[in-house]
Write a protein that holds these residues in place. Structure first.
Motif, mmCIF file in Angstrom:
data_model
loop_
_atom_site.group_PDB
_atom_site.id
_atom_site.type_symbol
_atom_site.label_atom_id
_atom_site.label_comp_id
_atom_site.label_asym_id
_atom_site.label_seq_id
_atom_site.Cartn_x
_atom_site.Cartn_y
_atom_site.Cartn_z
ATOM 1 N N UNK A 87 0.829 -1.212 0.000
ATOM 2 C CA UNK A 87 0.000 0.000 0.000
ATOM 3 C C UNK A 87 0.863 1.261 0.000
ATOM 4 N N UNK A 88 1.407 1.613 1.154
ATOM 5 C CA UNK A 88 2.161 2.867 1.251
ATOM 6 C C UNK A 88 3.656 2.679 1.058
ATOM 7 N N UNK A 89 4.133 1.436 1.112
ATOM 8 C CA UNK A 89 5.562 1.182 0.996
ATOM 9 C C UNK A 89 6.260 1.252 2.347
ATOM 10 N N UNK A 90 7.421 0.619 2.418
ATOM 11 C CA UNK A 90 8.201 0.572 3.657
ATOM 12 C C UNK A 90 9.188 1.733 3.651
ATOM 13 N N UNK A 91 8.961 2.703 4.509
ATOM 14 C CA UNK A 91 9.808 3.893 4.573
ATOM 15 C C UNK A 91 11.184 3.541 5.131
ATOM 16 N N UNK A 92 12.211 4.328 4.790
ATOM 17 C CA UNK A 92 13.564 4.038 5.294
ATOM 18 C C UNK A 92 13.644 3.929 6.811
ATOM 19 N N UNK A 93 12.939 4.797 7.531
ATOM 20 C CA UNK A 93 12.996 4.735 8.995
ATOM 21 C C UNK A 93 12.447 3.410 9.504
ATOM 22 N N UNK A 94 11.376 2.924 8.887
ATOM 23 C CA UNK A 94 10.815 1.634 9.278
ATOM 24 C C UNK A 94 11.768 0.502 8.907
ATOM 25 N N UNK A 95 12.401 0.604 7.750
ATOM 26 C CA UNK A 95 13.362 -0.422 7.340
ATOM 27 C C UNK A 95 14.510 -0.518 8.345
ATOM 28 N N UNK A 96 14.944 0.612 8.879
ATOM 29 C CA UNK A 96 15.988 0.593 9.908
ATOM 30 C C UNK A 96 15.487 -0.089 11.176
ATOM 31 N N UNK A 97 14.250 0.193 11.562
ATOM 32 C CA UNK A 97 13.695 -0.426 12.768
ATOM 33 C C UNK A 97 13.554 -1.938 12.596
#
Length: 518
Positions: free
Chosen positions: A127-137
């Protein structure tokens, strides 16, 4: 009674229980996997094991299913303690079937807290895609799980890799519509990669990097709870399957990000994990083509099996085919190379390095090495800690560039791709980059320029950044003579997207196409 008759009897008896669980609450939702059936209630979830015997698990008897439920609860308490509650019997008594009733147990279920299934990373990716900050988490959560796990004997893991490859190939040979040549090429290439990487695998096992891991980290097994990614549904049916090299565990989520067209997220998670666990895994980058490919093949294997269980669901079979194509591509990676992004403070070096890294060389993209981070590590301080002026003395800066070139060599010598993010204001620094071995690898330097007012605005807008550059530094750099500039000079005064578009033609020799590309 034959084994097939036993299996049929178990399955028939379970059909009655499945019908019961599907009606215990109004609006209950059922989700089927190849090995389990999940019922989503308003506040609780019940998960039962299918009465099946597969090549890698056996749930064919009631006692085996009870043991599997208890193992699932035990294993997942360390990953998601707030989700997993207890193991409950489905009983048959005077009043009929009941959950945790007074009658005789006829099935067992794992009871979990209900959570929003739309918050799974597979849904977010779609849907919205995995943002870089979430990818780091996500990378941080996986690394934390690896730190909690103790080192294990790696002998069984090393012996199992060839079996994994053979088992996947056996399944693919039975799938109608798969090109036989592609199946055999995947098989032979995987075995060749295993043979080539065996010394590295053995060394890592001896060093303690084989541990009891999650084992099934596709995006559907990571969900957002209270704003944080939580790993759940770890493998419980066979500890040996989940006891692997930690990078093999990481590779599952990276591969699945690629499958879901989240190349940037995959590269961010990859770099975050490497940086936070440095220096332990930088010498094992050559394992990723094998690890990523096996993970994609396993996902294809499981989904082909699920498609057989429900032959009316063509979407599952199509999805399996895409994972198979990804496995074929990942085992034959493109060559690596070296990229240097230079320029004065505020020209957007770090933004550009992160933007192009996902598309360079073997999956999941280039390793990014940033001079600011290397300098902070030399002084053993956090990335965002400001260093004194003495830390920027010429002799210290020389040490930083020496370290950058050493790390770049380590990455490139494994035929992976590396992006060095540093100023490269001096000719000798650029010459040092050109001399990094292997000489046969592509070496590409890019030098960014932007007007002083643009650079000052960008520096003023930084927050929680590893750079210590100030407006004073930016003014001082204006008068610096960079000597003969033999790198392409890129006008980086516009948007990050505009700068990226300008450099992509120069990067063409290193840009990797992916079966995951739309």
């Amino acid at each position: 009674m034959t084994n097939d008759e036993d299996k049929s009897s178990e399955s028939s008896a379970q059909d009655v229980i499945v019908a019961f669980l599907g009606s215990i609450e109004p609006g209950i939702k059922r989700i089927d996997t190849h090995a389990s059936i999940v019922f989503l209630g308003a506040e609780r979830v019940w998960k039962i094991k299918r009465a099946v015997r597969l090549p890698f698990l056996d749930y064919s008897s009631l006692e085996k299913r009870r043991a599997a439920c208890e193992a699932e609860l035990d294993v997942n308490k360390s990953f998601a303690p707030d989700l997993y509650r207890r193991v409950v019997p489905i009983t048959d008594g005077l009043d009929g079937l009941a959950v945790d009733g007074q009658g005789t147990p006829v099935e067992w279920a794992v009871e979990m807290k209900r959570f929003d299934e739309t918050a799974g990373l597979d849904r977010i990716a779609a849907t919205v895609g995995i943002a870089p900050a979430l990818a780091e988490e996500v990378a941080d959560a996986i690394l934390a799980s690896h730190h909690r796990s103790k080192a294990a004997d790696g002998a069984a893991w090393l012996a199992s890799i060839g079996t994994l490859i053979a088992r996947n190939t056996a399944r693919f040979r039975e799938v109608n519509g798969l090109e036989r040549q592609a199946v055999e090429k995947l098989h032979s290439s995987s075995l060749a990669a295993l043979d080539a990487q065996r010394p590295c695998l053995e060394r890592r096992a001896a060093e303690g990097f084989v541990r009891r891991c999650h084992g099934d980290l596709h995006l559907g097994n990571i969900t957002m709870i209270d704003g944080k990614p939580v790993l759940f549904d770890a493998i419980e049916f066979d500890p040996a399957i989940a006891t692997t090299d930690v990078l093999y565990d990481l590779s599952f989520v990276l591969m699945d990000m690629l499958h879901h067209e989240q190349r940037t997220a995959a590269n961010v998670s990859f770099n975050r994990y490497l940086a936070r666990s440095a220096p332990f895994h930088f010498d094992a980058l050559a394992l990723f083509p094998l690890f990523l490919s096996i993970r994609a093949a396993i996902r294809a294997h499981v989904l082909f099996m699920k498609a057989e269980q429900n032959d009316s669901d063509r979407q599952v079979g199509d999805e399996a085919g895409k994972y198979f194509e990804l496995a074929v591509q990942l085992i034959n990676p493109p060559p690596g190379g070296l990229v240097a992004v230079g320029g004065m403070s505020g020209t957007g070096k770090s933004v550009l390095a992160r933007a192009v890294a996902p598309f360079l060389g073997p999956a999941p993209g280039a390793v990014v090495i940033r001079s600011d981070v290397v300098r902070k590590a030399m002084f053993d301080v956090p990335e965002h800690h400001r260093l004194p002026e003495s830390a920027y003395a010429p002799r210290v800066t020389q040490r930083v560039y020496d370290a950058l070139m050493t790390q770049a060599h380590g990455v490139a010598s494994q035929d992976h791709c590396v992006v060095i993010d540093a100023a490269f204001l001096r000719p000798e620094e650029r010459r040092a980059f050109a001399g990094v071995e292997p000489a046969s690898s592509v070496h590409l330097g890019l030098f960014l320029r932007a007007d002083l007012n643009v650079r000052l605005a960008r520096i003023a807008g930084r927050h929680n950044d590893a750079s210590d550059a100030t407006a004073t530094v930016a003014h001082m750099q204006e008068g610096h003579d960079s000597g003969n500039m033999d790198w392409p000079v890129i006008d980086a005064g516009g948007t990050p997207e505009a700068t990226r578009a300008k450099v992509m033609p120069f990067l063409a020799p290193l840009i990797a196409q992916c079966a995951c590309d739309p």
